[in-house]
Design a protein around this motif. Structure first.
Motif, short mmCIF file in Angstrom:
data_model
loop_
_atom_site.label_atom_id
_atom_site.label_comp_id
_atom_site.label_asym_id
_atom_site.label_seq_id
_atom_site.Cartn_x
_atom_site.Cartn_y
_atom_site.Cartn_z
N ILE A 109 -0.55 -10.87 30.48
CA ILE A 109 0.41 -9.86 30.03
C ILE A 109 0.44 -8.66 30.97
O ILE A 109 1.51 -8.32 31.50
CB ILE A 109 0.12 -9.46 28.58
N PRO A 110 -0.69 -7.98 31.23
CA PRO A 110 -0.64 -6.89 32.21
C PRO A 110 -0.31 -7.39 33.61
O PRO A 110 0.26 -6.64 34.41
CB PRO A 110 -2.04 -6.28 32.15
N GLY A 111 -0.63 -8.67 33.91
CA GLY A 111 -0.25 -9.22 35.21
C GLY A 111 1.25 -9.30 35.38
O GLY A 111 1.80 -9.03 36.45
N SER A 138 3.78 -14.48 25.86
CA SER A 138 3.20 -13.49 26.77
C SER A 138 4.30 -12.64 27.41
O SER A 138 4.13 -11.43 27.61
CB SER A 138 2.36 -14.17 27.85
N ALA A 139 5.43 -13.28 27.74
CA ALA A 139 6.55 -12.54 28.31
C ALA A 139 7.07 -11.50 27.32
O ALA A 139 7.37 -10.36 27.71
CB ALA A 139 7.67 -13.49 28.71
N LEU A 140 7.15 -11.86 26.05
CA LEU A 140 7.59 -10.89 25.04
C LEU A 140 6.61 -9.73 24.96
O LEU A 140 7.02 -8.57 24.81
CB LEU A 140 7.72 -11.56 23.68
N LEU A 242 3.71 -16.95 41.83
CA LEU A 242 2.55 -16.53 42.61
C LEU A 242 2.27 -15.05 42.41
O LEU A 242 1.10 -14.63 42.36
CB LEU A 242 2.74 -16.85 44.09
N ASP A 243 3.32 -14.25 42.26
CA ASP A 243 3.14 -12.83 41.98
C ASP A 243 2.35 -12.64 40.68
O ASP A 243 1.41 -11.84 40.61
CB ASP A 243 4.49 -12.12 41.86
N LEU A 244 2.75 -13.39 39.65
CA LEU A 244 2.04 -13.33 38.38
C LEU A 244 0.60 -13.81 38.54
O LEU A 244 -0.35 -13.16 38.06
CB LEU A 244 2.76 -14.18 37.33
N LEU A 245 0.43 -14.94 39.20
CA LEU A 245 -0.90 -15.52 39.35
C LEU A 245 -1.85 -14.56 40.07
O LEU A 245 -3.01 -14.38 39.66
CB LEU A 245 -0.81 -16.84 40.12
N VAL A 246 -1.35 -13.91 41.12
CA VAL A 246 -2.20 -13.00 41.88
C VAL A 246 -2.53 -11.76 41.05
O VAL A 246 -3.69 -11.33 41.01
CB VAL A 246 -1.50 -12.61 43.20
#
Length: 278
Positions: A109-111, A138-140, A242-246
């Protein structure tokens, strides 16, 4: 937080797990931070095997990353979870504290919020979510922090529609539900979050309008998706999986090692290189 003395272990668990990029990201962080005594592995563990895996852990373990199907199954095995994890009943991070407690958190969520803010998306008046699975909840939760107005979710079934309304009520998000057949209407929103499996949105690529807003497509393999390519071609901003994963891994590294800030740029570069090599 984890001690810096002696060997320290961490790993990602899930099933299937072979293609996880988490080891690449975490090991890159350890190298950059000079944590030569830290190791990070992957283990194929399903829900039935999770209690046994936990029973075999010793004091060298600092933390775990969790992916499907373990994010909810792990909760009964923990001594406590954060408010963030509780808000969506999903844990993707476990930290083993010095006093032996097992504490769960959700960095997805914070990612998500951090990935969007990195691209200049701090506040939007409305948003749309494609899909209604675990990532959609999680997006919500992330949108509850950055979206001032309604969120329209596009789903395939009445059961999913009810689930998304329930999550909206729980998270304090004004959720309206629309049928997947009308998903192209989502593209009028200033922010669209695509949470569906690979290939699901390919047929929508031709419907992307000129000058769209921001697309957050949570997939990272295959990448770019047909939707992300069409979006960028029409001048829209694209945030990828990948942005989210990182960003979620950055938070995991900080929690597990006690070192902050984690090396975002080095972790992203390692992830990009690993994907390019596949």
């Amino acid at each position: 937080m984890a001690s810096s003395e002696g060997p320290r272990r961490a790993a990602v668990l899930g099933s299937p797990i072979a293609h996880s990029l988490s080891p690449v990201l975490h090991r890159a962080a350890y190298a950059e931070l000079g944590l030569d005594h830290w190791s990070y592995d992957r283990f194929d563990v399903d829900e039935a095997g999770l209690p046994g895996f936990f029973a075999g852990l010793d004091a060298t373990w600092a933390g775990l990353s969790l992916t499907m199907p373990l994010k909810r199954a792990v909760i009964p095995l923990l001594d406590g979870i954060s408010d963030t994890a509780a808000s969506v009943e999903a844990v993707n991070t476990v930290v083993f504290t010095r006093d032996g407690r097992r504490v769960g958190d959700n960095t997805d969520i914070p990612g998500m919020v951090a990935a969007l803010r990195e691209r200049g998306v701090d506040k939007v008046e409305s948003a749309a979510v494609l899909g209604a699975g675990a990532t959609a909840s999680s997006a919500l939760a992330a949108l509850s922090q950055i979206c001032a107005g309604p969120v329209t979710t596009y789903v395939r079934s009445r059961a999913r529609a009810d689930e998304m309304r329930g999550w909206g009520d729980r998270l304090g998000v004004e959720v309206s539900v629309a049928d997947w057949a009308d998903a192209a209407e989502a593209f009028a929103a200033p922010l669209v979050v695509a949470t569906t499996p690979a290939g699901t949105t390919d047929a929508l690529a031709a419907a992307v309008p000129a000058a769209p807003g921001t697309l957050f497509d949570v997939l990272y393999e295959p990448w770019p998706t047909a939707l992300a390519t069409a979006w960028a071609d029409r001048g829209g901003a694209v945030v990828g999986g990948l942005d989210l994963l990182v960003h979620q891994a950055v938070l995991q590294v900080e929690q597990m090692t006690g070192r902050s800030p984690a090396p975002l740029a080095a972790m992203r570069a390692a992830g990009e290189a690993a994907l390019a090599a596949r």
